[in-house]
Write a protein that holds these residues in place. Structure first.
Motif, PDB file in Angstrom:
ATOM      1  N   LYS A   1      37.667   1.762  13.266  1.00  0.00           N
ATOM      2  CA  LYS A   1      36.230   1.616  13.501  1.00  0.00           C
ATOM      3  C   LYS A   1      35.434   1.826  12.217  1.00  0.00           C
ATOM      4  O   LYS A   1      35.756   2.669  11.392  1.00  0.00           O
ATOM      5  CB  LYS A   1      35.805   2.630  14.562  1.00  0.00           C
ATOM      6  CG  LYS A   1      34.369   2.464  15.033  1.00  0.00           C
ATOM      7  CD  LYS A   1      34.098   3.375  16.201  1.00  0.00           C
ATOM      8  CE  LYS A   1      32.634   3.293  16.625  1.00  0.00           C
ATOM      9  NZ  LYS A   1      32.236   1.941  16.997  1.00  0.00           N
TER      10      LYS A   1
ATOM     11  N   LYS B   1      32.290   3.024   9.885  1.00  0.00           N
ATOM     12  CA  LYS B   1      31.434   4.208   9.871  1.00  0.00           C
ATOM     13  C   LYS B   1      30.075   3.857  10.467  1.00  0.00           C
ATOM     14  O   LYS B   1      29.587   2.743  10.324  1.00  0.00           O
ATOM     15  CB  LYS B   1      31.234   4.712   8.437  1.00  0.00           C
ATOM     16  CG  LYS B   1      32.440   5.389   7.827  1.00  0.00           C
ATOM     17  CD  LYS B   1      32.089   5.960   6.455  1.00  0.00           C
ATOM     18  CE  LYS B   1      33.275   6.699   5.850  1.00  0.00           C
ATOM     19  NZ  LYS B   1      32.931   7.294   4.535  1.00  0.00           N
ATOM     20  N   ASP B   2      29.458   4.837  11.131  1.00  0.00           N
ATOM     21  CA  ASP B   2      28.113   4.633  11.648  1.00  0.00           C
ATOM     22  C   ASP B   2      27.168   4.257  10.507  1.00  0.00           C
ATOM     23  O   ASP B   2      27.240   4.820   9.416  1.00  0.00           O
ATOM     24  CB  ASP B   2      27.606   5.908  12.333  1.00  0.00           C
ATOM     25  CG  ASP B   2      28.358   6.223  13.615  1.00  0.00           C
ATOM     26  OD1 ASP B   2      29.013   5.317  14.153  1.00  0.00           O
ATOM     27  OD2 ASP B   2      28.284   7.390  14.069  1.00  0.00           O
ATOM     28  N   ASN B   3      26.277   3.299  10.790  1.00  0.00           N
ATOM     29  CA  ASN B   3      25.260   2.900   9.811  1.00  0.00           C
ATOM     30  C   ASN B   3      25.892   2.400   8.508  1.00  0.00           C
ATOM     31  O   ASN B   3      25.279   2.468   7.443  1.00  0.00           O
ATOM     32  CB  ASN B   3      24.336   4.097   9.513  1.00  0.00           C
ATOM     33  CG  ASN B   3      23.065   3.722   8.793  1.00  0.00           C
ATOM     34  OD1 ASN B   3      22.459   2.685   9.052  1.00  0.00           O
ATOM     35  ND2 ASN B   3      22.643   4.556   7.842  1.00  0.00           N
ATOM     36  N   TRP B   4      27.101   1.844   8.592  1.00  0.00           N
ATOM     37  CA  TRP B   4      27.849   1.535   7.368  1.00  0.00           C
ATOM     38  C   TRP B   4      27.131   0.541   6.465  1.00  0.00           C
ATOM     39  O   TRP B   4      27.241   0.614   5.239  1.00  0.00           O
ATOM     40  CB  TRP B   4      29.253   1.023   7.713  1.00  0.00           C
ATOM     41  CG  TRP B   4      29.344  -0.436   8.102  1.00  0.00           C
ATOM     42  CD1 TRP B   4      29.352  -0.946   9.359  1.00  0.00           C
ATOM     43  CD2 TRP B   4      29.475  -1.561   7.219  1.00  0.00           C
ATOM     44  NE1 TRP B   4      29.458  -2.311   9.328  1.00  0.00           N
ATOM     45  CE2 TRP B   4      29.540  -2.714   8.023  1.00  0.00           C
ATOM     46  CE3 TRP B   4      29.538  -1.704   5.836  1.00  0.00           C
ATOM     47  CZ2 TRP B   4      29.670  -3.995   7.497  1.00  0.00           C
ATOM     48  CZ3 TRP B   4      29.655  -2.982   5.300  1.00  0.00           C
ATOM     49  CH2 TRP B   4      29.728  -4.111   6.123  1.00  0.00           C
TER      50      TRP B   4
ATOM     51  N   ILE C   1      19.063   4.109  15.716  1.00  0.00           N
ATOM     52  CA  ILE C   1      19.525   3.650  14.409  1.00  0.00           C
ATOM     53  C   ILE C   1      18.388   3.690  13.390  1.00  0.00           C
ATOM     54  O   ILE C   1      17.237   3.979  13.731  1.00  0.00           O
ATOM     55  CB  ILE C   1      20.073   2.210  14.497  1.00  0.00           C
ATOM     56  CG1 ILE C   1      18.957   1.238  14.918  1.00  0.00           C
ATOM     57  CG2 ILE C   1      21.249   2.137  15.462  1.00  0.00           C
ATOM     58  CD1 ILE C   1      19.272  -0.196  14.674  1.00  0.00           C
TER      59      ILE C   1
ATOM     60  N   ASP D   1      30.528  -5.672  12.699  1.00  0.00           N
ATOM     61  CA  ASP D   1      30.390  -4.381  13.392  1.00  0.00           C
ATOM     62  C   ASP D   1      29.073  -3.690  13.031  1.00  0.00           C
ATOM     63  O   ASP D   1      29.041  -2.520  12.655  1.00  0.00           O
ATOM     64  CB  ASP D   1      31.566  -3.463  13.050  1.00  0.00           C
ATOM     65  CG  ASP D   1      32.887  -3.975  13.596  1.00  0.00           C
ATOM     66  OD1 ASP D   1      32.862  -4.854  14.472  1.00  0.00           O
ATOM     67  OD2 ASP D   1      33.945  -3.512  13.140  1.00  0.00           O
TER      68      ASP D   1
ATOM     69  N   TYR E   1      25.773  -2.044  14.152  1.00  0.00           N
ATOM     70  CA  TYR E   1      25.239  -1.349  15.317  1.00  0.00           C
ATOM     71  C   TYR E   1      23.723  -1.417  15.271  1.00  0.00           C
ATOM     72  O   TYR E   1      23.092  -0.962  14.312  1.00  0.00           O
ATOM     73  CB  TYR E   1      25.710   0.109  15.278  1.00  0.00           C
ATOM     74  CG  TYR E   1      25.463   0.913  16.527  1.00  0.00           C
ATOM     75  CD1 TYR E   1      26.108   0.600  17.718  1.00  0.00           C
ATOM     76  CD2 TYR E   1      24.609   2.016  16.507  1.00  0.00           C
ATOM     77  CE1 TYR E   1      25.907   1.359  18.863  1.00  0.00           C
ATOM     78  CE2 TYR E   1      24.402   2.791  17.639  1.00  0.00           C
ATOM     79  CZ  TYR E   1      25.052   2.447  18.821  1.00  0.00           C
ATOM     80  OH  TYR E   1      24.849   3.209  19.945  1.00  0.00           O
TER      81      TYR E   1
ATOM     82  N   TYR F   1      21.901   0.120  22.586  1.00  0.00           N
ATOM     83  CA  TYR F   1      22.409  -0.197  21.254  1.00  0.00           C
ATOM     84  C   TYR F   1      23.805  -0.788  21.386  1.00  0.00           C
ATOM     85  O   TYR F   1      24.551  -0.448  22.314  1.00  0.00           O
ATOM     86  CB  TYR F   1      22.445   1.061  20.371  1.00  0.00           C
ATOM     87  CG  TYR F   1      21.108   1.752  20.264  1.00  0.00           C
ATOM     88  CD1 TYR F   1      20.242   1.484  19.213  1.00  0.00           C
ATOM     89  CD2 TYR F   1      20.683   2.655  21.250  1.00  0.00           C
ATOM     90  CE1 TYR F   1      19.004   2.095  19.134  1.00  0.00           C
ATOM     91  CE2 TYR F   1      19.452   3.271  21.176  1.00  0.00           C
ATOM     92  CZ  TYR F   1      18.611   2.988  20.112  1.00  0.00           C
ATOM     93  OH  TYR F   1      17.385   3.587  20.036  1.00  0.00           O
TER      94      TYR F   1
ATOM     95  N   GLU G   1      27.173  -2.953  18.974  1.00  0.00           N
ATOM     96  CA  GLU G   1      27.691  -3.601  17.767  1.00  0.00           C
ATOM     97  C   GLU G   1      27.748  -5.105  17.990  1.00  0.00           C
ATOM     98  O   GLU G   1      28.168  -5.574  19.047  1.00  0.00           O
ATOM     99  CB  GLU G   1      29.107  -3.085  17.449  1.00  0.00           C
ATOM    100  CG  GLU G   1      29.147  -1.710  16.817  1.00  0.00           C
ATOM    101  CD  GLU G   1      30.543  -1.307  16.414  1.00  0.00           C
ATOM    102  OE1 GLU G   1      31.501  -2.062  16.697  1.00  0.00           O
ATOM    103  OE2 GLU G   1      30.704  -0.227  15.813  1.00  0.00           O
TER     104      GLU G   1
END
Length: 539
Positions: A27, A29-32, A304, A443, A445, A453, A455
């Motif tokens: 997966k 990373k968040d806010n990548w 986000i 991906d 988000y 929210y 992806e």
């Protein structure tokens, strides 16, 4: 249409028909997409680093960004404070208070609806509309029929369109049957397990009854691994069924035509005033996702963080479930410019065009008014240098002869979060002359209707990353022109020091990013804002 995403359900057909896909093994990373390669280990555009190191204490002005798309949920918890309000209008009085030709256009306009509040949901692909219009003229033409050189050229183009249409229809019909059969197999296995939301362990314990069930089980397990849960896998499968049903029933159905809903004189390309003020429409998932990438509230501790903290979203609905129409696109551009948008995001596209001149005239109008247009390159994994994607920055005459380019236009391809040879998303279109930059598009988000929210992936997601960057520059350095902002974005890209994988002419190869784009790089907010500061000091 290039607003299509690439969810897991396509893996089913990619596996069956040996197509390629962009698949990740872990997966993101968040806010990548807003993170930094050196600090965070992913090739984002360094937005957070820019805010932390370059923008603290600096003043900024709001910047209007027009999102021309399929509609936006303007009540979303992470967007409602970032939606443009037309202060010249009085809500609900059914009067055109600001005399701009549009009644109660508080947050933008919907060019695919009517004054009674009805909206277009589905439409054909452009190739279907063109074949349908040309068929009566050319159906009786024989190889011996005498035609002028121009008519012969048009006839050959019609034949090519017809062949393409028939191929698309056949593939859609076959795929619809396959995916429905696959879903039936999945439903049967889940029914046997006896749980509404089984786990990977449940599927591993299941004993398949036959070879087909064994293959289905393998695909389910792979789907859960890729998506993280059976629920997400199944949601994408259901989305896949709906997509191919729409392909067969609407997109490629020669007998379907929804334009009567709008009620305009469709053959009058210069007609401007039609539609309604319902900027959400029947399916606002795509446009809401795009808007969130650009402008989701960075300060509300919810959901986000959009790229641009001062971006204000103007909503223009022109994209149905099907191909957008040139007349509507042109009118949306005119509206955006006339109402003060400084950046226009267009995350859509198609392989054929009906009236490029009217779109070109609107693009030219935007260029004259210092507006920067950001456009998604498309998701066919093709070379746009040889396979045109519309709209584009090239001006042409009625014969298709090039008459120059729109200077303040940025065409965007998509990258993923692995900084290796798989960097370029393999669904992304590319082009040494036609695709300018790359940006994160896998991906991602972002916001979807109902204050939720999700992806999504596609060049549709990469374009608003660049639109957000352009808005960030123009909000903190408002004296910079559109051409200067474009130059800053181009000159500040990060160029990978290795070759990347693409598929060209059905052959896999490795190329430098400079071989498949104008700049050879990925946009970067930190570099761009440092350069913008240098530009501003010279003003």
């Amino acid at each position: 249409m290039s607003i299509a995403r690439t969810p897991f359900f396509l893996l089913v057909f990619i596996t069956l028909f040996s197509f390629n896909t962009y698949a990740q093994t872990k997966k993101a990373k968040d806010n990548w997409h807003n993170l930094d390669l050196q600090m965070d280990g992913v090739p984002g555009i360094s937005t957070e680093r820019a805010y932390n190191e370059l923008l603290k204490g600096k003043e900024a002005r709001p910047v209007k960004v027009a999102v021309i798309d399929g509609g936006v949920d303007i009540e979303h918890e992470d967007l409602k404070e970032k939606i443009w309000l037309n202060k010249g209008e009085v809500e609900g009085d059914s009067i055109d208070n600001d005399s701009n030709g549009y009644i109660d256009d508080l947050h933008g306009w919907n060019f695919i609806g009517n004054s009674e509040g009805e909206n277009v949901h589905y439409d054909n692909l452009e190739v279907v509309r063109l074949v349908r219009d040309l068929h009566p003229k050319y159906v009786s033409v024989l190889p011996t029929t005498l035609l002028s050189e121009e008519e012969r050229r048009k006839f050959l183009a019609y034949q090519k369109m017809t062949t393409d249409y028939m191929s698309k229809l056949q593939i859609a019909q076959i795929t619809e049957r396959v995916i429905k059969a696959f879903k039936q197999q999945v439903d049967s296995i889940v029914s046997d397990i006896g749980k509404d939301n089984p786990t990977i362990a449940d599927f591993k314990r299941y004993e398949p009854k036959n070879k087909m069930a064994r293959k289905t089980l393998s695909m389910i397990e792979k789907g859960i691994h890729e998506e993280g849960s059976y629920e997400k896998f199944y949601d994408d499968l259901v989305e896949g069924v709906k997509h191919y049903e729409a392909e067969v029933n609407y997109h490629l159905n020669m007998d379907y035509n929804s334009r009567h809903i709008v009620g305009d004189n469709y053959n009058d390309s210069k007609e401007r005033y039609y539609g309604n003020n319902d900027v959400k429409g029947p399916d606002a998932l795509h446009g809401t996702h795009v808007a969130g990438i650009i402008a989701a509230d960075r300060s509300n501790q919810k959901g986000i963080k959009g790229v641009a903290d001062q971006a204000v979203i103007m909503v223009l609905r022109v994209v149905p479930n099907g191909d957008e129409r040139d007349k509507d696109v042109a009118n949306a551009i005119f509206y955006a410019v006339d109402n003060g948008a400084k950046i226009i995001n267009m995350s859509f596209g198609k392989a054929y065009v009906k009236d490029k001149q009217i779109v070109d005239s609107a693009v030219g109008y935007a260029m004259k008014h210092d507006v920067l247009i950001i456009h998604a390159a498309g998701n066919e994994g093709q070379d746009n240098d040889s396979e045109p994607n519309y709209p584009n920055k090239n001006y042409v005459d009625s014969l298709g002869i090039n008459k120059g380019v729109a200077e303040n236009w940025i065409e965007v391809g998509a990258t993923g979060w692995k900084y290796d040879e798989t960097l370029v998303a393999d669904f992304s279109n590319y082009g040494k002359r036609t695709v300018d930059v790359f940006a994160p598009g896998v991906d991602i988000y972002s916001t979807v209707p109902g204050s939720k929210y999700k992806e999504e992936q596609g060049t549709s997601m990469a374009a608003p990353v660049v639109s957000g960057l352009a808005a960030l520059i123009r909000s903190y350095y408002p004296d910079l022109t559109a051409s200067e902002v474009k130059k800053i974005i181009f000159d500040s890209v990060v160029k990978p020091t290795y070759r990347v994988k693409i598929t060209q002419d059905k052959t896999k190869k490795k190329v430098w990013l400079s071989d498949i784009s104008v700049t050879g790089g990925i946009v970067n907010a930190y570099n761009a804002l440092k350069l913008a500061n240098d530009f501003a000091e010279k003003h």
